[in-house]
Write a protein that holds these residues in place. Structure first.
Motif, PDB file in Angstrom:
ATOM      1  N   LYS B  50       0.818  -1.208   0.000  1.00  0.00           N
ATOM      2  CA  LYS B  50       0.000   0.000   0.000  1.00  0.00           C
ATOM      3  C   LYS B  50       0.848   1.252   0.000  1.00  0.00           C
ATOM      4  O   LYS B  50       0.401   2.319  -0.427  1.00  0.00           O
ATOM      5  CB  LYS B  50      -0.930   0.003   1.229  1.00  0.00           C
ATOM      6  N   LEU B  51       2.075   1.119   0.479  1.00  0.00           N
ATOM      7  CA  LEU B  51       2.941   2.303   0.564  1.00  0.00           C
ATOM      8  C   LEU B  51       3.687   2.561  -0.737  1.00  0.00           C
ATOM      9  O   LEU B  51       4.060   3.702  -1.026  1.00  0.00           O
ATOM     10  CB  LEU B  51       3.952   2.125   1.699  1.00  0.00           C
ATOM     11  N   LYS B  52       3.897   1.507  -1.498  1.00  0.00           N
ATOM     12  CA  LYS B  52       4.719   1.613  -2.696  1.00  0.00           C
ATOM     13  C   LYS B  52       4.287   2.755  -3.624  1.00  0.00           C
ATOM     14  O   LYS B  52       5.120   3.544  -4.065  1.00  0.00           O
ATOM     15  CB  LYS B  52       4.742   0.276  -3.450  1.00  0.00           C
ATOM     16  N   PRO B  53       2.991   2.877  -3.919  1.00  0.00           N
ATOM     17  CA  PRO B  53       2.580   3.976  -4.803  1.00  0.00           C
ATOM     18  C   PRO B  53       2.978   5.353  -4.281  1.00  0.00           C
ATOM     19  O   PRO B  53       3.112   6.297  -5.056  1.00  0.00           O
ATOM     20  CB  PRO B  53       1.049   3.850  -4.868  1.00  0.00           C
ATOM     21  N   HIS B  54       3.177   5.450  -2.986  1.00  0.00           N
ATOM     22  CA  HIS B  54       3.566   6.738  -2.421  1.00  0.00           C
ATOM     23  C   HIS B  54       5.078   6.866  -2.289  1.00  0.00           C
ATOM     24  O   HIS B  54       5.575   7.829  -1.692  1.00  0.00           O
ATOM     25  CB  HIS B  54       2.915   6.924  -1.055  1.00  0.00           C
ATOM     26  N   LYS B 125       2.028  17.005   6.543  1.00  0.00           N
ATOM     27  CA  LYS B 125       0.727  16.715   7.161  1.00  0.00           C
ATOM     28  C   LYS B 125      -0.328  16.480   6.095  1.00  0.00           C
ATOM     29  O   LYS B 125      -1.123  15.545   6.192  1.00  0.00           O
ATOM     30  CB  LYS B 125       0.302  17.873   8.066  1.00  0.00           C
ATOM     31  N   ARG B 126      -0.320  17.329   5.088  1.00  0.00           N
ATOM     32  CA  ARG B 126      -1.283  17.152   4.002  1.00  0.00           C
ATOM     33  C   ARG B 126      -1.088  15.798   3.335  1.00  0.00           C
ATOM     34  O   ARG B 126      -2.049  15.087   3.033  1.00  0.00           O
ATOM     35  CB  ARG B 126      -1.110  18.283   2.977  1.00  0.00           C
ATOM     36  N   PHE B 127       0.170  15.467   3.123  1.00  0.00           N
ATOM     37  CA  PHE B 127       0.510  14.183   2.502  1.00  0.00           C
ATOM     38  C   PHE B 127      -0.086  13.023   3.297  1.00  0.00           C
ATOM     39  O   PHE B 127      -0.742  12.139   2.739  1.00  0.00           O
ATOM     40  CB  PHE B 127       2.033  14.063   2.419  1.00  0.00           C
ATOM     41  N   VAL B 128       0.120  13.045   4.593  1.00  0.00           N
ATOM     42  CA  VAL B 128      -0.401  11.976   5.450  1.00  0.00           C
ATOM     43  C   VAL B 128      -1.923  11.933   5.371  1.00  0.00           C
ATOM     44  O   VAL B 128      -2.523  10.855   5.226  1.00  0.00           O
ATOM     45  CB  VAL B 128       0.045  12.174   6.916  1.00  0.00           C
ATOM     46  N   GLN B 129      -2.524  13.096   5.454  1.00  0.00           N
ATOM     47  CA  GLN B 129      -3.993  13.134   5.445  1.00  0.00           C
ATOM     48  C   GLN B 129      -4.583  12.659   4.129  1.00  0.00           C
ATOM     49  O   GLN B 129      -5.728  12.240   4.076  1.00  0.00           O
ATOM     50  CB  GLN B 129      -4.480  14.558   5.764  1.00  0.00           C
TER      51      GLN B 129
END
Lengths: 174, 174
Positions: B50-54, B125-129
DNA sequence: AATTCATATTTCACTGATGAAGTAAAATGT
DNA sequence: ACATTTTACTTCATCAGTGAAATATGAATT
């Protein structure tokens, strides 16, 4: 010390705060995920630690144990990949290493000459029988305060989780 | 498909056989260990997927989330090492990567100038959200058939196991 | 002021894992 | 029967993570 406990406490606070900013988060479930991940990797660390003196890593050990636990003590790279959850490339490396140490042998299959037959040697079996017992006390200690119901429950819940993960896997990424 | 379930079935048979050869093995506990390891690493796989795309890996993500979950959004490398269970070397690398992406900043601490203050940025923060919510459905799905008692139980048992692992850790190797 | 300790970074060597391409044999299609 | 495809491994190049040692800087201690 109390490394894990400490991390868990910190995580609990973290989840609490995040779920206040992002209320739609499944907080309980997310927390269980993290718990699983933490305990899992701590357990893995513990295992690798116990394996280090034998110059084995987790995948080497797992591969060897799969072979050991077979009625005929043999398997093929493909099968080992599947059960040890390893790529073929890696399995080749693992096999090379174990062969070099004389714990397993690599031979050609008679029926299908693409296949490679991997077999644990007598030395390999002796090796396993020697290295396994010293691990038992620590394994027992991990679950020392678990009663039978606890163990059954943990087994059941992990099984359930495993099943759900299997259903999940094929999906596309978010 | 049913990868995990399949491996578990195979493991059950394996443990059964091994415990017949080596009867003093704590079979139930050993099985629980393996189960934890399997489910744990499968969960990790799922997360990394799930993290790979990011373009994040587990440690990057964890580090970022720790910062995000802090009331003041800041920490120090040392603290991050502790909670993310990473070596200092690795934390430097992680920090470099996240700084380069503008998700965190690195600055000197005013009180103790040996220290480095790491702070999540507004962009971070925006990225995480943005990246978090798409994960929720899968997290929920993992525990879809868990009732409240199941969740409480799993949490309790994992906590217990974590505690035992903490007690175990400092011991010498077998 | 000098020594010791603490914090973080850098460098380096190494292990382990992975992806892409290569090789060989069996299975399949025509 | 032969060509194509599939299966089973291996090889090679590469990369992420780790541990140890060296360095730099600042704080604490004496």
């Amino acid at each position: 010390m109390a490394r894990l406990t400490n991390c868990i406490a910190m995580m609990n606070e973290g989840i609490e705060r995040v779920s206040q900013i992002i209320p739609q988060m499944p907080a309980v479930e997310a927390r269980l995920c993290r718990l699983m991940l933490m305990v899992g990797s701590s357990l893995e660390e513990e295992l690798e630690f116990k394996l280090k003196p034998h110059k084995l890593n987790h995948s080497d050990f797992l591969t060897l144990m799969i072979l050991y636990s077979r009625p005929d003590g043999s398997s093929t790279p493909g099968e080992l990949c599947e059960f040890a959850t390893q790529g073929a490339t890696n399995m080749t490396r693992i096999t090379n290493a174990l062969v070099k140490r004389g714990l397993i042998t690599r031979g050609a299959s008679a029926e299908d000459r693409r296949r490679v037959l991997i077999r644990i040697t007598a030395a390999g079996k002796r090796f396993v029988q020697k290295m396994l017992p010293p691990m038992f006390p620590r394994v027992s200690a991990m679950f020392a305060d678990f009663n039978d119901a606890d163990k059954r429950n943990l087994s059941r819940l992990l099984g359930k989780l495993a099943h759900n993960l299997d259903q999940l896997d094929p999906d596309t990424q978010p």
